[in-house]
Design an enzyme around this catalytic site. Structure first.
Site, mmCIF file in Angstrom:
data_model
loop_
_atom_site.group_PDB
_atom_site.id
_atom_site.type_symbol
_atom_site.label_atom_id
_atom_site.label_comp_id
_atom_site.label_asym_id
_atom_site.label_seq_id
_atom_site.Cartn_x
_atom_site.Cartn_y
_atom_site.Cartn_z
ATOM 1 N N CYS A 47 68.417 29.350 48.951
ATOM 2 C CA CYS A 47 67.089 29.030 48.493
ATOM 3 C C CYS A 47 66.807 28.974 47.553
ATOM 4 O O CYS A 47 65.494 28.561 47.374
ATOM 5 C CB CYS A 47 66.905 30.904 48.428
ATOM 6 S SG CYS A 47 67.235 32.071 50.186
ATOM 7 N N ARG A 448 43.229 51.535 54.825
ATOM 8 C CA ARG A 448 41.680 52.288 54.670
ATOM 9 C C ARG A 448 40.796 51.423 55.968
ATOM 10 O O ARG A 448 40.628 52.183 57.197
ATOM 11 C CB ARG A 448 41.039 52.514 53.503
ATOM 12 C CG ARG A 448 41.815 53.479 52.562
ATOM 13 C CD ARG A 448 40.721 53.503 51.394
ATOM 14 N NE ARG A 448 39.525 53.948 51.314
ATOM 15 C CZ ARG A 448 38.476 53.633 50.532
ATOM 16 N NH1 ARG A 448 38.825 53.590 49.869
ATOM 17 N NH2 ARG A 448 37.520 54.396 50.477
#
Length: 460
Positions: A47, A448
């Site tokens: 990586c 929300r």
């Protein structure tokens, strides 16, 4: 006392984590450990290669967590530049070839670990073997690319593919002073995101001066009379190139396992149980990029090539092979990346993934900032959230933004693992101070909005 032998095929993250953990569990008098690695390096960070190529990491050896000599000092017989060519499950042995001398020999085992990793996708395109065309899976690959960049006079680079490897290599080449073109067959870069979120990445790459060509498949690679790459061709155009980097992705390296009759899944990866034991084989384990794992959100097997998982697999395999116990329950598909200052993150399912497994869902997308809006250097971010229709169970989150955006995906990763609903997420007690977050964290704002969407669906 009878000494057992553990043989490990593969000397990187999963294999050597397994060997090291097994050695902690049992001493050399109880367990002999022999590991085979065909490359020049052990326990290295694939990586980190784009950041080494780009100059963020100055030295190659900084990507090596533990050298062969260090493993040997801990009682592991690690044989480098030695490739296992055959697994004889009936006879409990493997055949290995010394790549320097060509000599072959059989080694018996009582317990076996298969950690052969993944290989870069390298399509059989005309010209794919031209000089100057590179994959970037190993440190040898990274060194070969750097050597090409040093020798090449031209400054035009084409990256084929726009996934994690592709965008990270585009950044590395940009930092090296190259004119970079990225060619992908996808609608947008970063196919691990939904197209609307990928469009944000596309816009940012354009702003950095990276030319991103979407919806175009590479048909051939053109070479000059000297055999070196000169262009990448699609059906519609040719893109001049002095160097080409393949960032098309990886697939499980399981040819050895397939030949041995070990069970493979839909994506070509080895299938294991929760203890990482290969299904149907009591004394064989497998881990890392060569296996498929359970997706905890979709309930299906998938292939996820990440060092985080590979190291966890190795720890669990080593514990089990050493006489202890451990399990790996699965993944939720969390990943982060960046291209220059743009941070990219995802976890859970995309819309495409949810449809494929028959889940009905709602989405919410919000724009917010990494800090309180009035605090200096507050950076923008976009958060997209998927929730199951009616139940409100969180299905996935994608985040694209500037500094402070990507690691917020960890909130969603924990919520996914816990099986939380988006409404439950709105009550999470997250840390707040103006330098770190708005009073309502962007992930909670998205939760929300997703909660409102779920409630609206419930009234229809």
């Amino acid at each position: 006392m009878t000494t057992e032998r553990l043989v490990v095929v593969g000397g990187d993250a999963a294999g050597m984590s397994a060997a090291s953990q097994a050695r902690r569990m049992k001493g050399p008098d109880e367990l002999e450990i022999v590991a085979f690695e065909r490359g020049h390096f052990s326990s290295f960070s694939a990586c980190g290669i784009p950041y080494w190529v780009g100059g963020d990491v100055p030295e190659r050896d900084e990507l090596i967590a533990r050298s062969p000599q260090e493993h040997r000092a801990r009682g592991i017989d690690l044989r480098m530049r030695t490739e296992v060519t055959e697994i004889d499950t009936a006879g409990g042995r493997v055949r290995a070839r010394d790549l320097e001398t060509g000599e072959e020999a059989w080694t018996g085992y009582d317990k076996l670990v298969v950690a052969t990793g993944a290989r870069p996708v390298r399509p059989p395109l005309p010209g794919i073997d031209a000089a100057g065309v590179h994959g970037v899976q190993t440190l040898d690959d990274g060194q070969a690319l750097l050597d090409t960049l040093t020798r090449t006079e031209g400054r035009r680079a084409v990256v084929v593919g726009a996934g994690y490897i592709g965008v990270e290599m585009a950044e590395a080449l940009l930092k090296r002073g190259y004119e970079v073109t990225v060619v992908t067959r996808g609608r947008q870069p970063m196919a691990t995101l939904d197209p609307d979120m990928g469009a944000l990445v596309h816009r940012a790459m354009d702003g950095l001066g990276i030319t991103t060509v979407t919806g175009s498949a590479v048909t051939k690679i053109l070479a000059g009379e000297d055999g070196r790459v000169r262009a990448v061709a699609t059906d519609d155009a040719e893109y001049p190139a002095d160097v080409v980097v393949l960032g098309i992705g990886v697939e499980p390296e399981t040819a050895l396992a397939r030949a041995a009759g070990l069970p493979l899944g839909r994506y070509g990866g080895l299938l294991t149980d929760l203890s990482m034991r290969v299904r149907g084989h009591e004394n064989i384990w497998a881990g890392g990029d060569c296996v498929e794992v359970l997706d905890l959100v979709s309930g299906r097997e998938r292939h996820v090539a990440l060092g985080t998982h590979a190291n966890k697999h190795g720890q669990i395999i080593g514990a089990n092979a050493g006489g202890g116990y451990g399990t790996f329950p699965g993944v939720v598909g969390t990943a982060v990346s960046k291209v220059c200052e743009l941070e990219i993150a995802r976890t859970g399912l995309r819309e495409k993934d949810a449809r494929e497994v028959g889940l009905q869902y709602v989405t919410s997308t919000i724009e917010s900032t990494s800090r309180a809006g009035y605090y200096p250097d507050a950076a923008p971010m976009t958060v997209k959230m998927l929730a199951e229709r009616r139940t409100g169970r969180l299905l996935g989150v994608q985040i694209v933004g500037r500094e402070g955006a990507a690691k917020r995906v960890d909130i969603a990763a924990v919520a996914l693992t816990a099986g939380m609903t988006v409404e439950q997420m709105t009550a999470l007690d997250l840390g707040y101070a103006p330098p770190f977050s708005p009073v309502w964290d962007p992930v909670l704002v998205a939760a929300r909005k997703a909660t409102a969407a779920v409630r609206a669906e419930g009234r229809t």
